[in-house]
Design a protein around this motif. Sequence first.
Motif, PDB file in Angstrom:
ATOM      1  N   GLN A 244     -31.993 104.754  43.929  1.00 33.32           N
ATOM      2  CA  GLN A 244     -30.882 104.644  44.861  1.00 33.32           C
ATOM      3  C   GLN A 244     -31.320 105.125  46.250  1.00 33.32           C
ATOM      4  OE1 GLN A 244     -27.397 106.752  43.661  1.00 33.32           O
ATOM      5  NE2 GLN A 244     -26.114 105.949  45.304  1.00 33.32           N
ATOM      6  N   ASN A 245     -30.986 104.354  47.274  1.00 37.54           N
ATOM      7  CA  ASN A 245     -31.356 104.725  48.627  1.00 37.54           C
ATOM      8  C   ASN A 245     -30.568 105.939  49.088  1.00 37.54           C
ATOM      9  OD1 ASN A 245     -33.239 102.676  48.911  1.00 37.54           O
ATOM     10  ND2 ASN A 245     -31.770 101.234  49.767  1.00 37.54           N
ATOM     11  N   VAL A 246     -31.180 106.704  49.969  1.00 33.59           N
ATOM     12  CA  VAL A 246     -30.565 107.909  50.501  1.00 33.59           C
ATOM     13  C   VAL A 246     -30.416 107.751  52.009  1.00 33.59           C
ATOM     14  CG1 VAL A 246     -30.781 110.399  50.806  1.00 33.59           C
ATOM     15  CG2 VAL A 246     -31.593 109.330  48.691  1.00 33.59           C
ATOM     16  N   THR A 247     -29.184 107.795  52.493  1.00 34.14           N
ATOM     17  CA  THR A 247     -28.943 107.745  53.932  1.00 34.14           C
ATOM     18  C   THR A 247     -29.515 109.007  54.555  1.00 34.14           C
ATOM     19  OG1 THR A 247     -26.919 106.461  53.645  1.00 34.14           O
ATOM     20  CG2 THR A 247     -27.192 107.629  55.741  1.00 34.14           C
ATOM     21  N   THR A 248     -30.469 108.851  55.450  1.00 30.02           N
ATOM     22  CA  THR A 248     -31.195 109.983  56.013  1.00 30.02           C
ATOM     23  C   THR A 248     -30.940 110.074  57.516  1.00 30.02           C
ATOM     24  OG1 THR A 248     -32.911 109.702  54.328  1.00 30.02           O
ATOM     25  CG2 THR A 248     -33.455 111.068  56.241  1.00 30.02           C
ATOM     26  N   VAL A 249     -30.467 111.224  57.947  1.00 31.49           N
ATOM     27  CA  VAL A 249     -30.137 111.442  59.351  1.00 31.49           C
ATOM     28  C   VAL A 249     -31.145 112.412  59.945  1.00 31.49           C
ATOM     29  CG1 VAL A 249     -28.380 112.184  60.992  1.00 31.49           C
ATOM     30  CG2 VAL A 249     -27.698 111.109  58.825  1.00 31.49           C
ATOM     31  N   LEU A 250     -31.822 111.980  60.986  1.00 27.54           N
ATOM     32  CA  LEU A 250     -32.839 112.788  61.643  1.00 27.54           C
ATOM     33  C   LEU A 250     -32.240 113.414  62.892  1.00 27.54           C
ATOM     34  CD1 LEU A 250     -35.822 113.519  61.293  1.00 27.54           C
ATOM     35  CD2 LEU A 250     -36.403 111.581  62.739  1.00 27.54           C
TER      36      LEU A 250
ATOM     37  N   MET B  17     -26.830 111.592  50.885  1.00 29.78           N
ATOM     38  CA  MET B  17     -27.160 111.853  52.284  1.00 29.78           C
ATOM     39  C   MET B  17     -28.151 112.995  52.408  1.00 29.78           C
ATOM     40  SD  MET B  17     -23.817 111.419  54.687  1.00 29.78           S
ATOM     41  CE  MET B  17     -24.938 111.759  56.046  1.00 29.78           C
ATOM     42  N   LEU B  18     -29.058 112.849  53.377  1.00 22.86           N
ATOM     43  CA  LEU B  18     -30.045 113.882  53.667  1.00 22.86           C
ATOM     44  C   LEU B  18     -30.112 114.075  55.176  1.00 22.86           C
ATOM     45  CD1 LEU B  18     -32.481 115.750  52.878  1.00 22.86           C
ATOM     46  CD2 LEU B  18     -33.923 113.719  53.156  1.00 22.86           C
ATOM     47  N   PHE B  19     -29.991 115.312  55.613  1.00 18.54           N
ATOM     48  CA  PHE B  19     -30.161 115.645  57.022  1.00 18.54           C
ATOM     49  C   PHE B  19     -31.500 116.350  57.194  1.00 18.54           C
ATOM     50  CE2 PHE B  19     -25.557 115.268  56.742  1.00 18.54           C
ATOM     51  CZ  PHE B  19     -25.243 114.575  57.908  1.00 18.54           C
ATOM     52  N   ILE B  20     -32.290 115.891  58.151  1.00 14.57           N
ATOM     53  CA  ILE B  20     -33.562 116.533  58.456  1.00 14.57           C
ATOM     54  C   ILE B  20     -33.488 117.069  59.886  1.00 14.57           C
ATOM     55  CG2 ILE B  20     -36.055 116.279  58.652  1.00 14.57           C
ATOM     56  CD1 ILE B  20     -35.928 113.949  56.737  1.00 14.57           C
ATOM     57  N   ILE B  21     -33.547 118.386  60.020  1.00 16.23           N
ATOM     58  CA  ILE B  21     -33.553 119.018  61.338  1.00 16.23           C
ATOM     59  C   ILE B  21     -35.006 119.269  61.723  1.00 16.23           C
ATOM     60  CG2 ILE B  21     -32.760 120.979  62.708  1.00 16.23           C
ATOM     61  CD1 ILE B  21     -30.554 121.409  60.654  1.00 16.23           C
TER      62      ILE B  21
ATOM     63  N   GLN C 296     -19.263 120.042  56.925  1.00 14.39           N
ATOM     64  CA  GLN C 296     -18.794 118.705  57.255  1.00 14.39           C
ATOM     65  C   GLN C 296     -19.133 117.693  56.177  1.00 14.39           C
ATOM     66  OE1 GLN C 296     -19.889 117.631  61.215  1.00 14.39           O
ATOM     67  NE2 GLN C 296     -18.922 115.605  61.151  1.00 14.39           N
ATOM     68  N   TYR C 297     -20.288 117.884  55.533  1.00 12.37           N
ATOM     69  CA  TYR C 297     -20.735 116.963  54.478  1.00 12.37           C
ATOM     70  C   TYR C 297     -21.145 117.794  53.255  1.00 12.37           C
ATOM     71  CZ  TYR C 297     -21.188 114.115  58.688  1.00 12.37           C
ATOM     72  OH  TYR C 297     -20.957 113.475  59.885  1.00 12.37           O
ATOM     73  N   PRO C 298     -20.203 118.208  52.415  1.00 14.96           N
ATOM     74  CA  PRO C 298     -20.482 119.134  51.304  1.00 14.96           C
ATOM     75  C   PRO C 298     -21.552 118.645  50.330  1.00 14.96           C
ATOM     76  CG  PRO C 298     -18.125 118.920  51.655  1.00 14.96           C
ATOM     77  CD  PRO C 298     -18.772 117.863  52.495  1.00 14.96           C
ATOM     78  N   SER C 299     -21.649 117.332  50.119  1.00 13.12           N
ATOM     79  CA  SER C 299     -22.613 116.835  49.131  1.00 13.12           C
ATOM     80  C   SER C 299     -23.977 116.532  49.731  1.00 13.12           C
ATOM     81  CB  SER C 299     -22.063 115.572  48.462  1.00 13.12           C
ATOM     82  OG  SER C 299     -21.941 114.519  49.408  1.00 13.12           O
ATOM     83  N   ALA C 300     -24.106 116.658  51.053  1.00 15.69           N
ATOM     84  CA  ALA C 300     -25.374 116.327  51.712  1.00 15.69           C
ATOM     85  C   ALA C 300     -26.410 117.418  51.462  1.00 15.69           C
ATOM     86  CB  ALA C 300     -25.154 116.136  53.207  1.00 15.69           C
ATOM     87  N   ARG C 301     -27.662 117.025  51.567  1.00 16.71           N
ATOM     88  CA  ARG C 301     -28.774 117.965  51.466  1.00 16.71           C
ATOM     89  C   ARG C 301     -29.358 118.157  52.859  1.00 16.71           C
ATOM     90  NH1 ARG C 301     -28.460 120.659  47.176  1.00 16.71           N
ATOM     91  NH2 ARG C 301     -30.688 120.757  46.686  1.00 16.71           N
TER      92      ARG C 301
END
Length: 254
Positions: free
Chosen positions: A20-26, A68-72, A91-96
């Motif tokens: 499954q694809n993961v929406t990734t926010v950079l 969802m994945l956030f990369i800082i 804001q996004y409880p299930s995000a990593r």
Amino acid sequence: MRHDVVYKEQILPIAQDPYQNVTTVLICQNLLLRTGISHILSGTRFILTKESCDDLASLPAFTDNVPMLFIICESRPTDEYAAAVEQLKAQYPSARVVVLADAMEPETAMQLCRAGMDGFCPTSMGRHALVKALEIVILGETYIPASIGLMLLDLIRKGRAHPDNGFAFAPANDPAMLLNKLSDREAQILRCLTQGASNKVIARELGVAEATVKVHIKAILRKVKASNRTQAAMWATGHLSFSQDNAASLVPGE
């Protein structure tokens, strides 16, 4: 939402579907760095959003029912890192949330994990190692390089990572009270965890089924209020006094 509920309802399905694809926010202000990371993640399940996210204020709206994945990946003071992680988690409880940086002090890693950070990846990691680390994170685990883990253990042994200074992974409960909650078998397995023994090794040396070891480890995590076996081992190393005679006989043959 409680972490165990988030894991069962939102993270666990991802673990069961590794394709499954993961929406990734950079979150990055450096165009060159963004381009490099985009190239690294190209062809993987981590699909970068097209929107440029220079800071948290510019984040687009996302539904909370997709992986969802956030990369800082920008240099920030520790307090700003912690605030950013807490804001994303709220804001996004299930995000990593993963922090990508050149280096990180062990105390900073502990503080950010307490804020909700799910992983730290140094920029020195190779492409395949980075992708594997992100896979571990998206499956619900916490990723920290072994070098930082060893430094954390050293700090704990020296008494510098203690609940009183706000840097401890472990709960600020009385260690003696927590130890009394453990059965003899659980205490035995906890000692094995401090040596880094795998479930298979523990099962073999204690003469029990591997499934039994897993059940005991779940009970240990609940009783010492740790999120994973690494945190439990770190807590045990820092707070419990295991005799040398016992420690030497925990995992014979290893």
